[in-house]
Design an enzyme around this catalytic site. Structure first.
Site: not given
Length: 526
Positions: A66, A127, A139, A280, A309, A420
């Protein structure tokens, strides 16, 4: 643009793909290699000269690994701004050498999630040192190059062989690294939230929330050709993102969106032999039958014009008979939990059909995220169900048993239609779907009109909505929507209820002699 050579590189990776060939190129350039643990062993076994991090920190790895790189001897070399004399002096004072290149990828927490590891094993896969090194190097991109993806080895090696890395390259690599960290941390955060007691935190109402994923496809374009698009997969996710493309062209943005809608809809009927046809992002047909081919045929016949389709999702493995029916018309995508060899052979004669296989139907629960201007909307998935005994019969006439079966089917179907929404159903198949209208009356009219057109095209003597039931995703604000449904020939209706004019709607149903059931649950879908 000025190129910066590298004299010293720190390599600490979990994924060792391409590591040795890349390190060999570094050594040929005179780069000193510093490494840790398994990475160091792999490089030494390849005969490469390596300095162990412990030799720099003068401190051994501890706590089962660790702690190994969390030391000023490492991070001082990563974070020093070499344009500042005081930083250079500090390094010299403490005997710390600058590090010009970091190669680091992270413990595979995402893989551990997908493998179903135990909580204890997952914790050990979080990690700490890798992200710390990665963040520090990213950085300090003004002076340090950073590689978090083996796909970038060649690019960096070629730059170094040409004289060094440019600021533009280092900035690009840093941006990629920060995105990788964000996706990694978001996966951990999501797992932690999901495994926290419900009374402590709600997954969908955390004060701070992070969502991330890895791009699995760079698409030609988005919804329209002038829009760019990519497809990202979240760790541990199932559904459309986990599908294997067996044949056909690469998926488009719209294929994925439609496929997701189709797969979610068919998963809602996963206990039955079911088929869904989507166009769709709206179902243009859903059906349950005794066999898969019949279910597909009845789903397609709901709106055969729109099915052309379309995207087909099935609740059972694709078989030969169903494949033959699907192949008879132009179909964009077929999604199923498996396929027989005979079915694969049938669709192979239609190479443009995209066939996607999933390991199983996705869960209906989870978290849904939608981007809006400047932010995100997050909600739990609509997995709401209402048992029959919890529903209220609002009219004088109760549904017959046959009507109850169709009402239950229609209620499950309507929640997958954009609001709706009105769905007419008969014999556990949709016969008319009205979607996405500003007026519920218009949705009821469109669904009835489509049903009439489909019946006429099939040479049927009467409209398919006669003797059907109807489902509305939300309450009827006025009686006119219900009256439109009655005029279409429906004999029973299921709806949430809760309108201020419920009494008027119920009175209209009683006057027409139809049954009406109220669920107390709404299924808006925007």
């Amino acid at each position: 643009m000025t190129a910066t050579p590298v004299r010293r590189a720190l390599l600490s990776v979990w994924d060792k793909t391409g590591l040795v060939p890349f390190a060999e190129r570094l050594v040929k350039l005179g780069v000193e290699l510093v490494s840790t643990g398994g990475t160091s062993r792999a490089l030494k076994e390849a005969g490469l000269p390596v300095v162990d991090v412990a030799d720099i920190t003068r401190f051994p790895e501890m706590l089962d690994g660790r702690v190994k790189t969390l030391h000023p001897g490492v991070h001082g070399g990563l974070l020093a701004d070499l344009s500042k004399p005081e930083h250079v002096a500090a390094l010299e004072e403490h005997g710390i050498g600058p590090i010009g290149l970091v190669v680091s990828n992270l413990y595979p927490f995402e893989n551990a999630i997908e493998a179903g590891k135990s909580p204890a094993e997952l914790v050990e896969t979080i990690d700490v040192g890798g992200p710390s090194m990665t963040r520090g190097a990213a950085k300090n991109f003004a002076h340090v190059a950073l590689v978090v993806d083996p796909d970038d080895y060649d690019t960096v090696a070629e730059a170094l062989e040409a004289g060094g890395t440019t600021l533009a390259l280092r900035r690009r690599l840093a941006a990629k690294a920060f995105a990788r960290l964000a996706a990694y941390d978001s996966t951990i955060a999501a797992w932690m939230a999901e495994t926290t007691a419900a009374d402590e935190v709600s997954v969908d109402h955390r004060v701070w929330a992070a969502f991330g994923g890895k791009r699995v496809a760079e698409m030609r374009y988005g919804e329209n050709p002038h829009q760019s698009a990519g497809f990202y997969r979240a760790a541990g996710g199932g559904g459309i993102a986990s599908a294997r493309i067996v044949q056909g062209k690469a998926l488009s943005y719209n294929n994925v969106a439609d496929g997701d809608a189709a797969l979610a809809a068919v998963a809602d009927f996963g206990d039955d032999v079911a088929a869904v046809v989507v166009k769709h992002a709206n179902p243009c047909g859903i059906a349950i039958a005794g066999d898969l081919a019949e279910a597909y045929e009845q789903a397609r016949l709901c709106d055969p014009v729109s099915a052309f389709g379309g995207v087909v999702a099935l609740s059972r493995p694709l078989d030969k008979a169903t494949a033959e029916k699907i192949a008879a018309i132009f179909t964009e995508v077929v999604i199923a939990p498996g396929a027989t060899d005979e079915a694969l052979a049938v669709l192979a004669t239609k190479p443009n059909v995209r066939l996607l296989l999933v390991d199983g139907l996705p869960s209906l629960s989870g978290t849904m995220v939608r981007s809006v201007g400047g932010g995100l909307l997050v909600q739990s998935a609509d997995d709401g169900r209402v048992a029959r005994e919890a529903m209220t019969v609002a009219t004088r006439r109760a549904p017959t048993e046959a009507e109850w079966a169709d009402l239950a089917f229609a209620w499950r179907a309507v929640k997958h239609v954009k609001s709706n929404a009105i769905v007419y159903a008969r014999d556990r198949r949709t016969v008319g779907v009205g979607a996405g209208q500003m007026s519920r009356v218009d949705s009821a009219r469109i669904a009835a009109w489509k049903a009439a057109d489909a019946a006429k095209e099939a040479g049927e003597a009467e409209t398919r909505t006669k003797g059907s039931v109807a489902a509305s995703d939300a309450f009827f604000p006025f009686a006119d929507g219900l009256e439109t449904i009655v005029a279409a020939g429906a004999t029973a209706v299921i709806q949430p209820g809760g309108s201020r004019r419920d009494d008027e709607v119920i009175a209209a149903a009683d006057a027409a002699g139809i049954a009406m059931v109220m669920t107390g649950m709404r299924h808006f879908r925007h």
